[in-house]
Scaffold this active site. Structure first.
Site, PDB file in Angstrom:
ATOM      1  N   ARG A 176      -1.231  -5.568   7.438  1.00 49.77           N
ATOM      2  CA  ARG A 176      -0.687  -4.853   6.567  1.00 49.77           C
ATOM      3  C   ARG A 176      -0.313  -3.477   6.774  1.00 49.77           C
ATOM      4  O   ARG A 176      -0.268  -2.595   5.850  1.00 49.77           O
ATOM      5  CB  ARG A 176      -1.009  -4.872   4.885  1.00 49.77           C
ATOM      6  CG  ARG A 176      -1.425  -6.311   4.482  1.00 49.77           C
ATOM      7  CD  ARG A 176      -0.130  -7.121   4.702  1.00 49.77           C
ATOM      8  NE  ARG A 176      -0.095  -8.457   4.164  1.00 49.77           N
ATOM      9  CZ  ARG A 176      -0.461  -9.449   5.113  1.00 49.77           C
ATOM     10  NH1 ARG A 176      -0.365  -9.595   6.320  1.00 49.77           N
ATOM     11  NH2 ARG A 176      -0.873 -10.961   4.576  1.00 49.77           N
ATOM     12  N   SER A 226       0.985  -8.913  -3.866  1.00 48.91           N
ATOM     13  CA  SER A 226      -0.322  -8.682  -4.004  1.00 48.91           C
ATOM     14  C   SER A 226      -0.805  -7.212  -3.861  1.00 48.91           C
ATOM     15  O   SER A 226      -0.304  -6.613  -3.137  1.00 48.91           O
ATOM     16  CB  SER A 226      -0.896  -9.332  -2.419  1.00 48.91           C
ATOM     17  OG  SER A 226      -0.695 -10.830  -2.233  1.00 48.91           O
ATOM     18  N   GLU A 296      -3.057  -2.744  -1.598  1.00 52.07           N
ATOM     19  CA  GLU A 296      -1.989  -3.170  -0.659  1.00 52.07           C
ATOM     20  C   GLU A 296      -0.379  -2.582  -0.969  1.00 52.07           C
ATOM     21  O   GLU A 296       0.422  -2.257  -0.272  1.00 52.07           O
ATOM     22  CB  GLU A 296      -1.979  -4.619  -0.408  1.00 52.07           C
ATOM     23  CG  GLU A 296      -0.829  -5.210   0.390  1.00 52.07           C
ATOM     24  CD  GLU A 296      -1.007  -6.708   0.660  1.00 52.07           C
ATOM     25  OE1 GLU A 296       0.197  -7.098   0.832  1.00 52.07           O
ATOM     26  OE2 GLU A 296      -2.040  -7.086   0.659  1.00 52.07           O
TER      27      GLU A 296
END
Length: 301
Positions: A176, A226, A296
């Protein structure tokens, strides 16, 4: 103020549209965020490059916004210039087993182009509610696949307004994250190397993954996907559920009843609600399990 007035004049002279005090809640999947001092909508890649060079030369703070599917803007808004890429017409080109797409092209559009040309490898991205630019920026992934698995090369605008390109192995692609998250460079287009495949099998996989998303994810509420990165050796949603936090809320921000890895906006959540919820959840998970949860969601203040 004087600098901003000068920028408005230059945008007007260049034919680059903008509005003042535009609510950012209208431009993110979370539907949260105060006003942008200036909200600019370049009509082409050329106008985007021109706007970035103008802002760089003026020393003006700016942020380049795509589909806003992984963003949380401050309740106070953004005191600089937002450059929205959403009205720039997407371009998708297929040559052999390579797909090149402009940053504003949606992942859905690119996945469908891959299907139309019998190319496999991108099915994992079908249903991720973002753009190619955002997928490269955060090395988006799902269901065992990541953008870096297929990425070949990226053309981008650096912080001085120069157009450059780099191969995928020089983009610091990690879980990520990427070199773009660290530098703030603007993705202009990306090339992906796929493989020939059976269109029926590709379609079946795409439909299966989309069905799994509908069944397991709270798509009926605004969210930013998420909320937490996956900690090594565990899953964020499982840890949150284990700590009895399913449905836990602060104001109108809540841990989803459907999937504990999501923070959802129940109607009137604020940025402050989301951040406080994330703080309390992280604290509880660390206290009860020892695992540290990292957001995130990208927070822009």
């Amino acid at each position: 103020m004087e600098c901003m007035e000068s920028i408005k004049t230059q945008f007007t002279n260049a034919g680059i549209p903008y509005t003042c005090n535009e609510p950012l809640a209208r431009h993110t999947s979370f539907q949260i965020g105060g006003p942008a001092a200036l909200f600019c909508t370049p009509q082409s890649q050329e106008q985007l490059v021109q706007a970035v060079k103008l802002l760089h030369d003026a020393g003006q703070r700016y942020y380049i916004l795509g589909r806003g599917s992984n963003l949380l803007f401050s309740d106070a808004g953004f005191d600089g210039v937002i450059l929205s890429t959403t009205v720039i017409p997407p371009v998708i080109q297929v040559e052999g087993d390579c797909i090149t797409a402009s940053a504003g092209a949606s992942l859905k559009e690119v996945c469908e182009a891959a299907l139309a040309h019998g190319l496999t490898g991108l099915e994992f991205a079908y249903g991720i509610p973002g753009s190619i630019g955002g997928a490269v920026y955060m090395n988006a992934g799902a269901y065992g696949g990541e953008t870096r698995d297929v990425l070949a090369q990226v053309e981008f605008l650096d912080d001085e307004g120069q157009v450059r390109s780099l191969p995928a192995d020089q983009l610091e692609l990690g879980y990520r994250t990427s070199i773009f998250a660290r530098t703030g460079w603007c993705v202009l287009k990306a090339s992906m190397r796929l493989r020939p495949g059976d269109p029926q099998a590709i379609r079946a996989k795409m439909e299966d993954l989309m069905q799994r998303r509908r069944e397991k994810q709270p798509l009926e509420y605004p969210s930013a996907g998420s909320a937490f990165k996956r900690p090594e050796g565990a899953f964020a949603g499982g840890l949150i559920d284990q700590c009895g936090l399913r449905g836990f809320r602060v104001g109108d921000a809540a841990i989803s009843e459907k999937h504990c890895g999501f923070i959802v906006n129940l109607g009137h959540a604020t940025c402050a609600d989301v951040l406080e919820l994330a703080r309390q959840v992280s604290e509880k998970v660390k206290q009860d399990t020892g695992f540290v949860l990292e957001k995130e969601i990208r927070v822009v203040e």
